[in-house]
Motif scaffolding. Structure first.
Motif, PDB file in Angstrom:
ATOM      1  N   CYS A 238      20.580 -46.385 -23.804  1.00 31.83           N
ATOM      2  CA  CYS A 238      21.635 -46.076 -24.782  1.00 31.83           C
ATOM      3  C   CYS A 238      21.027 -45.848 -26.169  1.00 31.83           C
ATOM      4  O   CYS A 238      21.396 -44.905 -26.870  1.00 31.83           O
ATOM      5  CB  CYS A 238      22.659 -47.198 -24.804  1.00 31.83           C
TER       6      CYS A 238
ATOM      7  N   ASN B 241      29.347 -40.557 -27.865  1.00 29.15           N
ATOM      8  CA  ASN B 241      29.624 -41.664 -26.946  1.00 29.15           C
ATOM      9  C   ASN B 241      30.032 -41.144 -25.576  1.00 29.15           C
ATOM     10  O   ASN B 241      29.675 -41.728 -24.554  1.00 29.15           O
ATOM     11  CB  ASN B 241      30.712 -42.572 -27.514  1.00 29.15           C
TER      12      ASN B 241
ATOM     13  N   GLN C 202      31.210 -46.870 -25.839  1.00 31.58           N
ATOM     14  CA  GLN C 202      31.671 -47.062 -27.219  1.00 31.58           C
ATOM     15  C   GLN C 202      31.316 -48.460 -27.714  1.00 31.58           C
ATOM     16  O   GLN C 202      30.801 -48.628 -28.820  1.00 31.58           O
ATOM     17  CB  GLN C 202      33.192 -46.847 -27.291  1.00 31.58           C
TER      18      GLN C 202
ATOM     19  N   THR D 212      27.422 -48.711 -28.257  1.00 34.53           N
ATOM     20  CA  THR D 212      26.932 -48.033 -29.468  1.00 34.53           C
ATOM     21  C   THR D 212      27.406 -48.755 -30.728  1.00 34.53           C
ATOM     22  O   THR D 212      26.668 -48.849 -31.705  1.00 34.53           O
ATOM     23  CB  THR D 212      27.349 -46.555 -29.507  1.00 34.53           C
TER      24      THR D 212
END
Length: 158
Positions: free
Chosen positions: A81, A91, A106, A109
């Motif tokens: 990620c 995302n 989401q 991140t």
């Protein structure tokens, strides 16, 4: 089809976290003492090392007190990620690449970005500091006489 996750090695991910987190050797995240002993490996992630502090007697592992701790995603998923965030993917794209739900991507991140903010220090200015342009919101758009009156200036002074 080959995915990014298949290219990442769990053992290498944990080694890199240890090297970056403790370049001078493992220290306790609670009392910061360097006197720690290894206490085996995690039951679910075999490359995740556990430790015990000889100073405060608390137990911790490689991810304790990090942005990666307390989440259900494996470390290699977090590393992937981070890599994809570095490529400036959305995302939605990250979720697709990692085979995740968009909400999970989401949340990952968001946590990673917050971790960067939390770890950064406030810059300290030193020496001569120059500032350009000041913007004042004076209000009263189109009514310059009212603005001049509020500043204590007569119309003739300007």
């Amino acid at each position: 089809m080959l995915s990014l996750i298949q290219l990442l090695d769990d053992e290498k991910c944990f080694e890199v976290v240890r090297e970056l987190r403790w370049p001078g050797g493992v220290t306790c995240p609670h009392c910061h003492a360097p006197h720690v002993v290894k206490q085996g490996r995690d039951d679910t992630q075999r490359f995740r090392q556990r430790y015990r502090c000889l100073n405060c007697q608390r137990k911790f592992d490689d991810l304790t007190s990090t942005v990666f701790a307390g989440h259900h995603q494996p470390l290699r998923q977090w590393v992937a990620c981070l890599y994809l965030m570095g490529l400036n993917l959305s995302n939605r794209q990250i979720a697709h690449e990692l085979g995740l739900n968009e909400d999970d991507a989401q949340n990952m991140t968001r946590s990673l970005r917050q971790g960067v903010v939390d770890a950064s220090t406030t810059p300290t200015l030193a020496g001569t500091v120059e500032i350009d342009e000041v913007y004042l919101v004076a209000g009263h758009k189109g009514q310059s006489d009212l603005v001049k009156k509020n500043l204590g200036l007569a119309v003739d002074d300007v």
